[in-house]
Write a protein that holds these residues in place. Structure first.
Motif, PDB file in Angstrom:
ATOM      1  N   LEU A  92       3.244  -3.567  -3.084  1.00 58.54           N
ATOM      2  CA  LEU A  92       4.226  -3.054  -1.457  1.00 58.54           C
ATOM      3  C   LEU A  92       3.767  -4.873  -0.900  1.00 58.54           C
ATOM      4  N   ALA A  93       2.952  -5.582  -1.044  1.00 54.40           N
ATOM      5  CA  ALA A  93       2.738  -6.892  -1.180  1.00 54.40           C
ATOM      6  C   ALA A  93       4.571  -7.966  -0.483  1.00 54.40           C
ATOM      7  N   ASP A  94       5.520  -7.260  -1.610  1.00 54.94           N
ATOM      8  CA  ASP A  94       6.255  -7.946  -1.901  1.00 54.94           C
ATOM      9  C   ASP A  94       6.198  -9.718  -2.296  1.00 54.94           C
ATOM     10  N   GLY A  95       4.852  -9.530  -2.955  1.00 55.26           N
ATOM     11  CA  GLY A  95       5.070 -11.243  -4.459  1.00 55.26           C
ATOM     12  C   GLY A  95       4.090 -11.729  -3.026  1.00 55.26           C
ATOM     13  N   ASP A  96       3.522 -11.059  -2.142  1.00 54.13           N
ATOM     14  CA  ASP A  96       2.510 -12.653  -1.028  1.00 54.13           C
ATOM     15  C   ASP A  96       1.078 -11.737  -1.605  1.00 54.13           C
ATOM     16  N   GLU A  97       0.128 -12.692  -2.212  1.00 53.40           N
ATOM     17  CA  GLU A  97      -1.184 -12.867  -2.483  1.00 53.40           C
ATOM     18  C   GLU A  97      -2.677 -12.341  -1.704  1.00 53.40           C
ATOM     19  N   LYS A  98      -1.952 -13.054  -0.797  1.00 52.01           N
ATOM     20  CA  LYS A  98      -3.030 -12.313   0.640  1.00 52.01           C
ATOM     21  C   LYS A  98      -2.888 -10.803   0.576  1.00 52.01           C
ATOM     22  N   LYS A  99      -1.610 -10.913   1.097  1.00 50.13           N
ATOM     23  CA  LYS A  99      -1.019  -9.375   1.695  1.00 50.13           C
ATOM     24  C   LYS A  99      -1.225  -8.445   0.545  1.00 50.13           C
ATOM     25  N   GLN A 100      -1.490  -9.409  -0.403  1.00 54.25           N
ATOM     26  CA  GLN A 100      -1.870  -8.204  -2.050  1.00 54.25           C
ATOM     27  C   GLN A 100      -3.065  -7.363  -1.609  1.00 54.25           C
ATOM     28  N   LYS A 101      -4.373  -8.508  -1.139  1.00 47.85           N
ATOM     29  CA  LYS A 101      -5.714  -8.779  -1.440  1.00 47.85           C
ATOM     30  C   LYS A 101      -6.320  -7.341  -0.573  1.00 47.85           C
ATOM     31  N   VAL A 102      -5.226  -7.268   0.150  1.00 48.81           N
ATOM     32  CA  VAL A 102      -5.270  -6.489   1.466  1.00 48.81           C
ATOM     33  C   VAL A 102      -4.855  -5.072   0.599  1.00 48.81           C
ATOM     34  N   ARG A 103      -3.625  -5.007   0.506  1.00 46.94           N
ATOM     35  CA  ARG A 103      -3.190  -3.991  -0.312  1.00 46.94           C
ATOM     36  C   ARG A 103      -4.438  -3.560  -1.329  1.00 46.94           C
ATOM     37  N   TYR A 104      -4.316  -4.085  -2.198  1.00 47.07           N
ATOM     38  CA  TYR A 104      -5.615  -3.615  -3.426  1.00 47.07           C
ATOM     39  C   TYR A 104      -7.048  -3.056  -2.787  1.00 47.07           C
TER      40      TYR A 104
END
Length: 68
Positions: free
Chosen positions: A47-59
């Motif tokens: 969902l974050a398109d591979g962006d690790e900072k966004k990934q944490k938020v989405r997680y």
């Protein structure tokens, strides 16, 4: 047209918000303790398109929804 339920207490609403905040705390505690659900983590990455900072938020958001 949506009507407000006169029997729904504002206190109940606050308690449910407090319960939701506790779920966010649990998600943060799990991340801090390195307890990660791989399925949720992978979906968050997608969902974050591979962006690790966004990934944490989405997680965090996905984990709270999972706990609900």
């Amino acid at each position: 047209m949506k009507f407000r339920n006169p029997f729904k207490s504002k206190i109940k609403h606050l308690l449910s918000k407090e319960a939701e905040y506790q779920l966010y705390k649990k998600a943060a505690d799990d991340i801090e303790a390195n307890i990660i659900d791989k399925g949720i983590w992978t979906k968050a990455y997608a969902l974050a398109d591979g962006d690790e900072k966004k990934q944490k938020v989405r997680y965090i958001d996905l984990t709270v929804e999972h706990y609900k």
